[in-house]
Design a protein around this motif. Structure first.
Motif, PDB file in Angstrom:
ATOM      1  N   VAL A   1       0.746  -1.188  -0.004  1.00  0.00           N
ATOM      2  CA  VAL A   1       0.003  -0.167   0.052  1.00  0.00           C
ATOM      3  C   VAL A   1       0.783   1.245  -0.003  1.00  0.00           C
ATOM      4  N   LEU A   2       0.614   2.160  -0.765  1.00  0.00           N
ATOM      5  CA  LEU A   2       1.334   3.391  -1.008  1.00  0.00           C
ATOM      6  C   LEU A   2       0.224   4.527  -0.504  1.00  0.00           C
ATOM      7  N   ILE A   3       0.780   5.447   0.337  1.00  0.00           N
ATOM      8  CA  ILE A   3       0.243   6.557   0.902  1.00  0.00           C
ATOM      9  C   ILE A   3       0.831   7.514   0.544  1.00  0.00           C
ATOM     10  N   SER A   4       0.171   8.472  -0.305  1.00  0.00           N
ATOM     11  CA  SER A   4       1.128   9.763  -0.515  1.00  0.00           C
ATOM     12  C   SER A   4       0.279  10.920  -0.757  1.00  0.00           C
ATOM     13  N   GLY A   5       1.024  11.948  -0.412  1.00  0.00           N
ATOM     14  CA  GLY A   5       0.157  13.582  -0.247  1.00  0.00           C
ATOM     15  C   GLY A   5       1.367  14.358  -0.436  1.00  0.00           C
ATOM     16  N   CYS A   6       0.848  15.703  -0.125  1.00  0.00           N
ATOM     17  CA  CYS A   6       1.794  16.860  -0.134  1.00  0.00           C
ATOM     18  C   CYS A   6       2.717  16.925   0.754  1.00  0.00           C
ATOM     19  N   HIS A   7       3.704  17.457   0.169  1.00  0.00           N
ATOM     20  CA  HIS A   7       5.159  17.574   1.186  1.00  0.00           C
ATOM     21  C   HIS A   7       4.854  18.328   2.377  1.00  0.00           C
ATOM     22  N   PRO A   8       5.437  18.038   3.596  1.00  0.00           N
ATOM     23  CA  PRO A   8       5.467  18.499   4.938  1.00  0.00           C
ATOM     24  C   PRO A   8       5.190  20.045   4.672  1.00  0.00           C
ATOM     25  N   GLY A   9       4.355  21.001   5.217  1.00  0.00           N
ATOM     26  CA  GLY A   9       4.251  22.191   5.027  1.00  0.00           C
ATOM     27  C   GLY A   9       3.342  22.717   3.861  1.00  0.00           C
ATOM     28  N   ASP A  10       2.947  21.529   3.169  1.00  0.00           N
ATOM     29  CA  ASP A  10       2.168  21.978   1.698  1.00  0.00           C
ATOM     30  C   ASP A  10       0.773  21.482   2.133  1.00  0.00           C
ATOM     31  N   CYS A  11       0.402  20.610   3.006  1.00  0.00           N
ATOM     32  CA  CYS A  11      -0.748  20.136   3.010  1.00  0.00           C
ATOM     33  C   CYS A  11      -1.991  21.043   3.193  1.00  0.00           C
ATOM     34  N   HIS A  12      -2.929  21.003   2.253  1.00  0.00           N
ATOM     35  CA  HIS A  12      -4.085  22.062   2.253  1.00  0.00           C
ATOM     36  C   HIS A  12      -5.030  21.874   3.418  1.00  0.00           C
ATOM     37  N   TYR A  13      -4.754  20.955   4.309  1.00  0.00           N
ATOM     38  CA  TYR A  13      -5.475  20.979   5.684  1.00  0.00           C
ATOM     39  C   TYR A  13      -4.464  21.097   6.713  1.00  0.00           C
ATOM     40  N   VAL A  14      -3.341  21.913   6.349  1.00  0.00           N
ATOM     41  CA  VAL A  14      -2.312  22.303   7.399  1.00  0.00           C
ATOM     42  C   VAL A  14      -1.364  21.136   7.840  1.00  0.00           C
ATOM     43  N   SER A  15      -2.113  20.240   8.712  1.00  0.00           N
ATOM     44  CA  SER A  15      -1.067  19.081   9.155  1.00  0.00           C
ATOM     45  C   SER A  15      -1.637  17.919   9.150  1.00  0.00           C
ATOM     46  N   GLY A  16      -2.606  17.463   7.909  1.00  0.00           N
ATOM     47  CA  GLY A  16      -3.100  16.127   7.801  1.00  0.00           C
ATOM     48  C   GLY A  16      -1.780  15.337   7.315  1.00  0.00           C
ATOM     49  N   ASN A  17      -0.867  15.524   6.515  1.00  0.00           N
ATOM     50  CA  ASN A  17       0.102  14.886   6.187  1.00  0.00           C
ATOM     51  C   ASN A  17       0.989  14.393   7.285  1.00  0.00           C
ATOM     52  N   LEU A  18       1.223  15.365   8.374  1.00  0.00           N
ATOM     53  CA  LEU A  18       2.039  14.928   9.381  1.00  0.00           C
ATOM     54  C   LEU A  18       1.183  13.912  10.543  1.00  0.00           C
ATOM     55  N   LYS A  19      -0.107  14.098  10.381  1.00  0.00           N
ATOM     56  CA  LYS A  19      -0.938  12.814  11.221  1.00  0.00           C
ATOM     57  C   LYS A  19      -0.765  11.712  10.571  1.00  0.00           C
ATOM     58  N   ALA A  20      -0.985  11.903   9.251  1.00  0.00           N
ATOM     59  CA  ALA A  20      -0.880  10.507   8.313  1.00  0.00           C
ATOM     60  C   ALA A  20       0.414   9.697   8.687  1.00  0.00           C
ATOM     61  N   ARG A  21       1.540  10.533   8.746  1.00  0.00           N
ATOM     62  CA  ARG A  21       2.947  10.124   8.795  1.00  0.00           C
ATOM     63  C   ARG A  21       2.922   9.317  10.012  1.00  0.00           C
ATOM     64  N   ARG A  22       2.265   9.914  11.376  1.00  0.00           N
ATOM     65  CA  ARG A  22       2.653   9.419  12.485  1.00  0.00           C
ATOM     66  C   ARG A  22       1.834   8.007  12.864  1.00  0.00           C
ATOM     67  N   ARG A  23       0.411   8.223  12.211  1.00  0.00           N
ATOM     68  CA  ARG A  23      -0.398   6.970  12.197  1.00  0.00           C
ATOM     69  C   ARG A  23       0.254   5.984  11.355  1.00  0.00           C
ATOM     70  N   MET A  24       0.834   6.091  10.253  1.00  0.00           N
ATOM     71  CA  MET A  24       1.402   5.041   9.454  1.00  0.00           C
ATOM     72  C   MET A  24       2.594   4.376  10.152  1.00  0.00           C
ATOM     73  N   ALA A  25       3.508   5.205  10.792  1.00  0.00           N
ATOM     74  CA  ALA A  25       4.677   4.730  11.352  1.00  0.00           C
ATOM     75  C   ALA A  25       4.165   3.720  12.722  1.00  0.00           C
ATOM     76  N   THR A  26       3.022   4.019  13.352  1.00  0.00           N
ATOM     77  CA  THR A  26       2.434   3.104  14.232  1.00  0.00           C
ATOM     78  C   THR A  26       1.806   1.953  13.539  1.00  0.00           C
ATOM     79  N   LEU A  27       1.137   2.285  12.764  1.00  0.00           N
ATOM     80  CA  LEU A  27       0.482   1.100  11.888  1.00  0.00           C
ATOM     81  C   LEU A  27       1.521   0.035  11.473  1.00  0.00           C
ATOM     82  N   LYS A  28       2.830   0.411  11.058  1.00  0.00           N
ATOM     83  CA  LYS A  28       3.794  -0.418  10.548  1.00  0.00           C
ATOM     84  C   LYS A  28       4.373  -1.147  11.584  1.00  0.00           C
TER      85      LYS A  28
END
Ligand code: FES
Length: 140
Positions: A62-89
């Motif tokens: 599974v590939l999860i791909s989004g905006c670069h850190p700092g560019d998320c259109h919802y401010v910090s969604g990608n940072l939350k995703a990165r944390r969630r996926m690290a835990t999931l892994k």
């Protein structure tokens, strides 16, 4: 015997990576057809259950791909995703699944080539790993 062809599910954020994937197509950057794309509004909106489900039902990665850190259109969604996926892994590795089956990558709307290269790289690595062992266990 036919070569193993991994199945990859890619969750791409609407604003960056999905457009990047589209750019790969329009600029004719070729990438393996192993990937099936699911467009989501933001990686931060991706519940980890939607990453687990395809892995249990036969996907090899599974590939999860989004905006670069700092560019998320919802401010910090990608940072939350990165944390969630690290835990999931970590959780998935406890169940015997290689962490390399879940990739998180930041790909902007202008990085069509990077999207194509990422898919090439991921499919190549999954071919080395072989079929998803969780899917084989759950299919029995
Ligand atoms: S909008 Fe692209 S990762 Fe949040």
């Amino acid at each position: 015997m036919a070569e193993f062809e991994p199945k990859v599910i890619a969750f791409l954020c609407n604003w960056c990576s999905y457009t990047g994937a589209d750019l790969a197509g329009t600029t004719r950057s070729q990438y393996p057809s192993n990937v099936r794309i699911v467009r989501i509004m933001c990686t931060g909106a991706l519940d980890p259950i939607y990453v687990v489900k395809p892995l249990l039902e036969g996907a090899d990665g599974v590939l999860i791909s989004g905006c670069h850190p700092g560019d998320c259109h919802y401010v910090s969604g990608n940072l939350k995703a990165r944390r969630r996926m690290a835990t999931l892994k970590t959780v998935l590795s406890e169940f015997g699944l290689e962490e390399e089956r879940v990739w998180v990558r930041w790909i902007s709307a202008s990085e069509g080539r990077r999207f194509a290269e990422t898919v090439h790289e991921m499919v190549g690595r999954l071919k080395e790993l072989g079929p998803n062992p969780l899917a084989v266990q759950w299919a029995i």
